[in-house]
Design a protein around this motif. Structure first.
Motif, PDB file in Angstrom:
ATOM      1  N   TRP A 166       0.852  -1.303  -0.105  1.00 10.08           N
ATOM      2  CA  TRP A 166       0.017  -0.026  -0.049  1.00 10.08           C
ATOM      3  C   TRP A 166       0.913   1.176   0.012  1.00 10.08           C
ATOM      4  N   ILE A 167       1.863   1.266   1.031  1.00 11.80           N
ATOM      5  CA  ILE A 167       2.903   2.533   0.848  1.00 11.80           C
ATOM      6  C   ILE A 167       3.603   2.500  -0.363  1.00 11.80           C
ATOM      7  N   GLY A 168       3.865   1.559  -0.981  1.00 13.13           N
ATOM      8  CA  GLY A 168       4.593   1.744  -2.521  1.00 13.13           C
ATOM      9  C   GLY A 168       3.755   2.195  -3.408  1.00 13.13           C
ATOM     10  N   TYR A 169       2.084   1.618  -3.519  1.00 11.94           N
ATOM     11  CA  TYR A 169       1.465   2.176  -4.445  1.00 11.94           C
ATOM     12  C   TYR A 169       1.228   3.894  -4.072  1.00 11.94           C
ATOM     13  N   VAL A 170       0.956   4.103  -2.937  1.00 12.98           N
ATOM     14  CA  VAL A 170       0.894   5.566  -2.813  1.00 12.98           C
ATOM     15  C   VAL A 170       1.985   6.146  -3.320  1.00 12.98           C
ATOM     16  N   TYR A 171       3.196   6.159  -2.793  1.00 17.94           N
ATOM     17  CA  TYR A 171       4.328   6.962  -3.087  1.00 17.94           C
ATOM     18  C   TYR A 171       4.909   6.623  -4.596  1.00 17.94           C
ATOM     19  N   GLY A 172       4.252   5.512  -5.209  1.00 17.74           N
ATOM     20  CA  GLY A 172       4.775   5.173  -6.523  1.00 17.74           C
ATOM     21  C   GLY A 172       6.166   4.818  -6.591  1.00 17.74           C
ATOM     22  N   VAL A 173       6.819   4.089  -5.469  1.00 15.03           N
ATOM     23  CA  VAL A 173       8.172   3.628  -5.517  1.00 15.03           C
ATOM     24  C   VAL A 173       8.018   2.125  -5.110  1.00 15.03           C
ATOM     25  N   PRO A 174       9.007   1.184  -5.408  1.00 17.07           N
ATOM     26  CA  PRO A 174       9.098  -0.068  -4.758  1.00 17.07           C
ATOM     27  C   PRO A 174       9.101  -0.090  -3.304  1.00 17.07           C
ATOM     28  N   CYS A 175       8.129  -0.985  -2.564  1.00 13.18           N
ATOM     29  CA  CYS A 175       8.241  -0.855  -1.220  1.00 13.18           C
ATOM     30  C   CYS A 175       8.082  -2.204  -0.829  1.00 13.18           C
ATOM     31  N   GLU A 176       9.117  -2.821   0.074  1.00 14.41           N
ATOM     32  CA  GLU A 176       8.757  -4.296   0.258  1.00 14.41           C
ATOM     33  C   GLU A 176       9.077  -4.670   2.120  1.00 14.41           C
ATOM     34  N   VAL A 177       8.812  -5.699   2.427  1.00  9.05           N
ATOM     35  CA  VAL A 177       9.048  -6.113   3.744  1.00  9.05           C
ATOM     36  C   VAL A 177      10.668  -6.205   3.968  1.00  9.05           C
ATOM     37  N   MET A 178      10.989  -5.865   5.237  1.00 14.77           N
ATOM     38  CA  MET A 178      12.109  -5.898   5.627  1.00 14.77           C
ATOM     39  C   MET A 178      12.891  -7.119   5.402  1.00 14.77           C
ATOM     40  N   PRO A 179      14.287  -7.522   4.583  1.00 16.80           N
ATOM     41  CA  PRO A 179      14.954  -8.463   4.458  1.00 16.80           C
ATOM     42  C   PRO A 179      15.183  -8.981   5.734  1.00 16.80           C
ATOM     43  N   SER A 180      15.556 -10.294   5.839  1.00 16.86           N
ATOM     44  CA  SER A 180      15.823 -11.028   7.088  1.00 16.86           C
ATOM     45  C   SER A 180      17.316 -10.536   7.726  1.00 16.86           C
ATOM     46  N   GLY A 181      17.849 -10.444   6.455  1.00 12.36           N
ATOM     47  CA  GLY A 181      19.493 -10.011   6.968  1.00 12.36           C
ATOM     48  C   GLY A 181      19.459  -8.627   7.780  1.00 12.36           C
ATOM     49  N   ASP A 182      18.449  -7.593   7.061  1.00 14.62           N
ATOM     50  CA  ASP A 182      18.225  -6.412   7.841  1.00 14.62           C
ATOM     51  C   ASP A 182      17.841  -6.562   9.250  1.00 14.62           C
ATOM     52  N   GLY A 183      17.054  -7.539   9.483  1.00 18.70           N
ATOM     53  CA  GLY A 183      16.505  -7.672  10.705  1.00 18.70           C
ATOM     54  C   GLY A 183      17.477  -8.169  11.611  1.00 18.70           C
ATOM     55  N   GLU A 184      18.371  -8.951  11.332  1.00 18.98           N
ATOM     56  CA  GLU A 184      19.405  -9.531  12.165  1.00 18.98           C
ATOM     57  C   GLU A 184      20.324  -8.432  12.325  1.00 18.98           C
ATOM     58  N   GLU A 185      20.587  -7.623  11.347  1.00 14.12           N
ATOM     59  CA  GLU A 185      21.504  -6.339  11.878  1.00 14.12           C
ATOM     60  C   GLU A 185      20.925  -5.467  12.829  1.00 14.12           C
ATOM     61  N   ILE A 186      19.502  -5.197  12.619  1.00 18.54           N
ATOM     62  CA  ILE A 186      18.791  -4.447  13.768  1.00 18.54           C
ATOM     63  C   ILE A 186      18.564  -5.180  14.894  1.00 18.54           C
ATOM     64  N   LYS A 187      18.469  -6.546  14.676  1.00 17.60           N
ATOM     65  CA  LYS A 187      18.187  -7.326  15.826  1.00 17.60           C
ATOM     66  C   LYS A 187      16.673  -7.302  16.454  1.00 17.60           C
ATOM     67  N   ILE A 188      15.863  -7.354  15.423  1.00 19.22           N
ATOM     68  CA  ILE A 188      14.385  -7.472  15.576  1.00 19.22           C
ATOM     69  C   ILE A 188      13.627  -8.430  14.655  1.00 19.22           C
ATOM     70  N   LYS A 189      12.709  -9.295  15.559  1.00 23.86           N
ATOM     71  CA  LYS A 189      11.830 -10.405  14.537  1.00 23.86           C
ATOM     72  C   LYS A 189      10.555  -9.928  14.388  1.00 23.86           C
ATOM     73  N   SER A 190      10.040 -10.489  13.315  1.00 22.02           N
ATOM     74  CA  SER A 190       8.598 -10.156  13.187  1.00 22.02           C
ATOM     75  C   SER A 190       7.666 -10.839  13.935  1.00 22.02           C
ATOM     76  N   PRO A 191       6.733 -10.014  14.800  1.00 18.59           N
ATOM     77  CA  PRO A 191       5.995 -10.699  15.858  1.00 18.59           C
ATOM     78  C   PRO A 191       4.710 -11.355  15.060  1.00 18.59           C
ATOM     79  N   ARG A 192       3.976 -12.031  15.953  1.00 25.21           N
ATOM     80  CA  ARG A 192       2.861 -12.511  15.462  1.00 25.21           C
ATOM     81  C   ARG A 192       1.918 -11.478  14.958  1.00 25.21           C
ATOM     82  N   SER A 193       0.855 -11.971  14.065  1.00 26.18           N
ATOM     83  CA  SER A 193       0.006 -10.925  13.517  1.00 26.18           C
ATOM     84  C   SER A 193      -1.504 -11.151  13.642  1.00 26.18           C
ATOM     85  N   LYS A 194      -2.523 -10.224  13.534  1.00 28.25           N
ATOM     86  CA  LYS A 194      -3.855 -10.194  13.606  1.00 28.25           C
ATOM     87  C   LYS A 194      -4.381  -9.366  12.584  1.00 28.25           C
TER      88      LYS A 194
END
Length: 216
Positions: free
Chosen positions: A131-159
């Motif tokens: 949705w963000i990518g559509y609004v701004y007209g640029v590619p927008c993706e989920v955070m790569p796992s490698g970046d998550g390891e670098e920042i040291k965060i994990k994706s939590p559960r969802s609802k």
């Protein structure tokens, strides 16, 4: 220096519902599909003193103050900065095109003009990447796992949550997304749809683009 071909830098934004990017202080909004231009507050610092400068007839950024659109030169430097500030915030990060008057520093740049080039979303808002990518007209993706390891965060559960955006033109846009648990923003929310009343309408924007193409 004056740059006509964009320089690509790296920076982060705070995501403001329903679809806006802002600097971390939330005092500057990056309007979708419009370049942002730096404005000078006409102040500079020298030690502990604050000196007023007359920059009214000059283009930002200036050597004598801190104005400008900021970006790091390299992605690893940005990820280290995110690691220092991240606490479940709704952050978007990525590449930004910089042009116009640009001042180069050791780790990054300050520029006169800028606009996002490519974006990634931290876990708190991963479901809204498309949705963000559509609004701004640029590619927008989920955070790569490698970046998550670098920042040291994990994706939590969802609802699942439903957003209904109401625009001044009368259009409505309904989005069903899987929101991530564990963020302070959603911790006390109920399951009812969330309504937003904002002025920017992607549907009207698309209709205007089609109309202009027909005129040509």
């Amino acid at each position: 220096m004056i740059v006509r071909e964009p320089i690509v830098g790296w920076r982060q934004w705070n995501f403001m519902y329903p679809h806006f990017l802002a600097n971390l202080g939330n005092d500057t909004i990056y309007v979708p599909r419009e370049k942002i231009e730096a404005r000078c507050e006409q102040y500079s610092t020298s030690g502990t003193l604050v000196l007023r400068k007359d920059h009214s007839e000059q283009q930002a950024p200036h050597l004598t103050c801190m104005c400008g659109i900021y970006a790091y030169k390299e992605k690893p430097r940005l990820l280290r900065e995110i690691r220092n500030i991240y606490s479940g915030l709704r952050l978007v990060y990525g590449e930004i095109n910089l042009w116009g008057k640009v001042i180069e520093h050791e780790d990054g740049y300050r520029a006169q003009f800028g606009y996002p080039k490519r974006l990634w979303c931290t876990p708190a808002i991963e479901p809204l990447a498309g949705w963000i990518g559509y609004v701004y007209g640029v590619p927008c993706e989920v955070m790569p796992s490698g970046d998550g390891e670098e920042i040291k965060i994990k994706s939590p559960r969802s609802k699942q949550k439903t957003i209904i955006t109401k625009y001044a033109c009368g259009h409505e846009l309904t989005i069903k997304v899987e929101y991530k648990n564990g963020t302070s923003y959603w911790s006390d929310m109920k399951n009812a749809p969330i309504y937003y009343d904002v002025g920017f309408c992607p549907k009207c924007f698309a209709l205007n683009i089609k109309a202009k193409r027909k005129e040509k």
